[in-house]
Design an enzyme around this catalytic site. Sequence first.
Site, PDB file in Angstrom:
ATOM      1  N   GLY A  93       0.798  -1.261  -0.092  1.00 18.34           N
ATOM      2  CA  GLY A  93       0.047   0.193  -0.065  1.00 18.34           C
ATOM      3  C   GLY A  93       0.970   1.371   0.040  1.00 18.34           C
ATOM      4  O   GLY A  93       0.266   2.324   0.591  1.00 18.34           O
ATOM      5  N   HIS A 190      -0.481   1.133 -12.959  1.00 19.33           N
ATOM      6  CA  HIS A 190       0.242   0.029 -13.652  1.00 19.33           C
ATOM      7  C   HIS A 190       1.492   0.303 -13.847  1.00 19.33           C
ATOM      8  O   HIS A 190       1.973   1.344 -14.426  1.00 19.33           O
ATOM      9  CB  HIS A 190      -0.437  -0.598 -14.670  1.00 19.33           C
ATOM     10  CG  HIS A 190       0.197  -1.852 -15.362  1.00 19.33           C
ATOM     11  ND1 HIS A 190       0.010  -3.184 -15.028  1.00 19.33           N
ATOM     12  CD2 HIS A 190       1.176  -1.914 -16.356  1.00 19.33           C
ATOM     13  CE1 HIS A 190       0.540  -4.074 -15.725  1.00 19.33           C
ATOM     14  NE2 HIS A 190       1.213  -3.422 -16.425  1.00 19.33           N
ATOM     15  N   ASP A 231      -6.283  -3.702 -17.795  1.00 16.09           N
ATOM     16  CA  ASP A 231      -5.332  -2.659 -18.172  1.00 16.09           C
ATOM     17  C   ASP A 231      -5.640  -2.272 -20.047  1.00 16.09           C
ATOM     18  O   ASP A 231      -4.829  -1.805 -20.222  1.00 16.09           O
ATOM     19  CB  ASP A 231      -3.926  -3.254 -18.224  1.00 16.09           C
ATOM     20  CG  ASP A 231      -3.496  -3.825 -17.047  1.00 16.09           C
ATOM     21  OD1 ASP A 231      -2.663  -4.796 -17.068  1.00 16.09           O
ATOM     22  OD2 ASP A 231      -3.759  -3.151 -16.036  1.00 16.09           O
TER      23      ASP A 231
HETATM   24  N1  LIG Z   1     -11.686  -4.639 -14.822  1.00 18.53           N
HETATM   25  C1  LIG Z   1     -10.357  -4.443 -14.037  1.00 18.53           C
HETATM   26  N2  LIG Z   1      -9.860  -4.866 -13.020  1.00 18.53           N
HETATM   27  C2  LIG Z   1      -8.666  -4.530 -12.822  1.00 18.53           C
HETATM   28  C3  LIG Z   1      -7.878  -3.818 -13.631  1.00 18.53           C
HETATM   29  C4  LIG Z   1      -8.229  -3.230 -14.614  1.00 18.53           C
HETATM   30  O1  LIG Z   1      -7.731  -2.447 -15.630  1.00 18.53           O
HETATM   31  N3  LIG Z   1      -9.664  -3.524 -15.121  1.00 18.53           N
HETATM   32  N4  LIG Z   1      -6.488  -3.458 -13.223  1.00 18.53           N
HETATM   33  C5  LIG Z   1      -5.976  -4.450 -12.178  1.00 18.53           C
HETATM   34  C6  LIG Z   1      -4.601  -3.923 -11.692  1.00 18.53           C
HETATM   35  N5  LIG Z   1      -3.482  -4.945 -12.508  1.00 18.53           N
HETATM   36  C7  LIG Z   1      -2.819  -4.175 -13.439  1.00 18.53           C
HETATM   37  O2  LIG Z   1      -2.674  -2.983 -13.107  1.00 18.53           O
HETATM   38  C8  LIG Z   1      -3.663  -6.306 -12.583  1.00 18.53           C
HETATM   39  C9  LIG Z   1      -3.921  -6.924 -11.504  1.00 18.53           C
HETATM   40  C10 LIG Z   1      -3.990  -8.383 -11.397  1.00 18.53           C
HETATM   41  C11 LIG Z   1      -3.722  -9.275 -12.717  1.00 18.53           C
HETATM   42  C12 LIG Z   1      -3.686 -10.669 -12.802  1.00 18.53           C
HETATM   43  O3  LIG Z   1      -3.314 -11.046 -13.503  1.00 18.53           O
HETATM   44  N6  LIG Z   1      -4.187 -11.281 -11.613  1.00 18.53           N
HETATM   45  C13 LIG Z   1      -4.387 -12.701 -11.509  1.00 18.53           C
HETATM   46  C14 LIG Z   1      -4.527 -12.959  -9.890  1.00 18.53           C
HETATM   47  C15 LIG Z   1      -3.455 -12.624  -9.006  1.00 18.53           C
HETATM   48  C16 LIG Z   1      -3.696 -12.839  -7.756  1.00 18.53           C
HETATM   49  O4  LIG Z   1      -4.895 -13.021  -7.260  1.00 18.53           O
HETATM   50  O5  LIG Z   1      -2.766 -12.847  -6.845  1.00 18.53           O
HETATM   51  C17 LIG Z   1      -5.412 -13.279 -12.256  1.00 18.53           C
HETATM   52  O6  LIG Z   1      -6.496 -12.758 -12.585  1.00 18.53           O
HETATM   53  O7  LIG Z   1      -5.097 -14.438 -12.638  1.00 18.53           O
HETATM   54  C18 LIG Z   1      -3.534  -8.639 -13.710  1.00 18.53           C
HETATM   55  C19 LIG Z   1      -3.483  -6.943 -13.818  1.00 18.53           C
HETATM   56  C20 LIG Z   1      -6.962  -4.438 -11.033  1.00 18.53           C
HETATM   57  N7  LIG Z   1      -8.191  -5.101 -11.468  1.00 18.53           N
HETATM   58  N1  LIG Z   2      -1.027  -4.805 -12.529  1.00 17.35           N
HETATM   59  C1  LIG Z   2      -1.103  -4.085 -11.090  1.00 17.35           C
HETATM   60  C2  LIG Z   2       0.307  -3.821 -10.460  1.00 17.35           C
HETATM   61  O1  LIG Z   2       1.279  -4.553 -10.793  1.00 17.35           O
HETATM   62  N2  LIG Z   2       0.186  -2.872  -9.707  1.00 17.35           N
HETATM   63  C3  LIG Z   2       1.363  -2.460  -9.001  1.00 17.35           C
HETATM   64  O2  LIG Z   2       1.771  -3.060  -7.524  1.00 17.35           O
HETATM   65  C4  LIG Z   2       2.472  -2.295  -6.779  1.00 17.35           C
HETATM   66  C5  LIG Z   2       1.629  -2.007  -5.667  1.00 17.35           C
HETATM   67  O3  LIG Z   2       2.473  -1.268  -4.696  1.00 17.35           O
HETATM   68  P1  LIG Z   2       2.064  -0.722  -3.311  1.00 17.35           P
HETATM   69  O4  LIG Z   2       1.100  -1.654  -2.956  1.00 17.35           O
HETATM   70  O5  LIG Z   2       3.289  -0.307  -2.625  1.00 17.35           O
HETATM   71  O6  LIG Z   2       1.371   0.602  -3.756  1.00 17.35           O
HETATM   72  C6  LIG Z   2       2.923  -0.988  -7.639  1.00 17.35           C
HETATM   73  O7  LIG Z   2       4.211  -1.169  -8.209  1.00 17.35           O
HETATM   74  C7  LIG Z   2       1.546  -1.089  -8.681  1.00 17.35           C
HETATM   75  O8  LIG Z   2       2.013  -0.451  -9.811  1.00 17.35           O
END
Ligand SMILES: Nc1nc2c(c(=O)[nH]1)N[C@@H](CN(C=O)c1ccc(C(=O)N[C@@H](CCC(=O)O)C(=O)O)cc1)CN2
Ligand SMILES: NCC(=O)N[C@@H]1O[C@H](COP(=O)([O-])[O-])[C@@H](O)[C@H]1O
Length: 296
Positions: A93, A190, A231
């Site tokens: 966080g 991201h 994304d």
């Molecule tokens: N509807 C949306 N939901 C989320 C988005 C988005 O753009 N649209 N962004 C994500 C954050 N993110 C990238 O920025 C991201 C987070 C997680 C994953 C991913 O592949 N997650 C895995 C599970 C991981 C886990 O549970 O530890 C999965 O889905 O298999 C990809 C991109 C937040 N939500």
């Molecule tokens: N695709 C989603 C993703 O990878 N998000 C990334 O997780 C980290 C969270 O750090 P934080 O908990 O210290 O803010 C950050 O680097 C953010 O860009």
Amino acid sequence: MEARSLLSRVSSNITIPAVQNPKKFLSISLVRSQKLVSFRAQNFFAPESVRSCRKLDCVNSVEKVKNIVTDEKNDQKDGIEKKKLAVFVSGGGSNFRSIHEACVGGSVHGDVVVLVTNKHGCGGAEYARDNDIPVISFPKSNDEPNGSSPNDLVAALRKFEVDFILLAGYLKLIPVELIQAYPKSIVNIHPSLLPAFGGKGYYGMKVHKAVIASGARYSGPTIHFVDEHYDTGRILAQKAVPVLWDDTAEVLAARVLREEHRLYVDVVAALCEERVIGREDGVPLIQSKENPDEYS
Ligand SMILES: Nc1nc2c(c(=O)[nH]1)N[C@@H](CN(C=O)c1ccc(C(=O)N[C@@H](CCC(=O)O)C(=O)O)cc1)CN2
Ligand SMILES: NCC(=O)N[C@@H]1O[C@H](COP(=O)([O-])[O-])[C@@H](O)[C@H]1O
């Protein structure tokens, strides 16, 4: 195409009421001197007492932006109400902390009113509890049997009168119920220059390892609006940082994270001051606070 070439002048200020969905009313005004639209969603689900028409007068004159007057008593800054923010985290966080500190310090005209997490023991949730910020578990899962359903979460966010949802290291897919309830009001950060190195499977250190393995010479944070896929929402801001020949994923991650903290605070400040403007082709732009005729 140059942003300016897309901006053309219109003769008068036109207000076009557009109901985006029964839960929201988007009041869109064309700025007098440029074909830009500012938008803010009004939440009809707020209790009657707090429902107010927050139709936005577009700000495009130096005088208006420069003569910002802060009315502490009514939480207003030049007639713009302080925004209520929900932050979603899954890990340490640090982005959440920098946003919260900016709200407390006054550089962001907002308040973090609730934290949402799928890991109730994570660092972000601990920080929220230490700062008397309510924590909601979402979604319901084996790890989080007390987690909310999407509709319960929407109802809770309405009760908190949330204006914007900020994803900050949240690792679960945001469901369509939330996206429909908060159109153009959910943003995510991201850690790569999207559309590169984004999508399912690209999160945390996995992103930085892929960037280094690809030989890319630049990386950096992207902040984008959230749609129903990972994304792929409209990009709002990016910042490039160099990838050095001997970078490890950890070193690159730290360099990108420092820029994330700066960029996210700047973007949230713009959202809270209603300086996010829609370009004619739908690309969201941020109006400069110092020079309102400039956008990025
Ligand atoms: N509807 C949306 N939901 C989320 C988005 C988005 O753009 N649209 N962004 C994500 C954050 N993110 C990238 O920025 C991201 C987070 C997680 C994953 C991913 O592949 N997650 C895995 C599970 C991981 C886990 O549970 O530890 C999965 O889905 O298999 C990809 C991109 C937040 N939500
Ligand atoms: N695709 C989603 C993703 O990878 N998000 C990334 O997780 C980290 C969270 O750090 P934080 O908990 O210290 O803010 C950050 O680097 C953010 O860009």
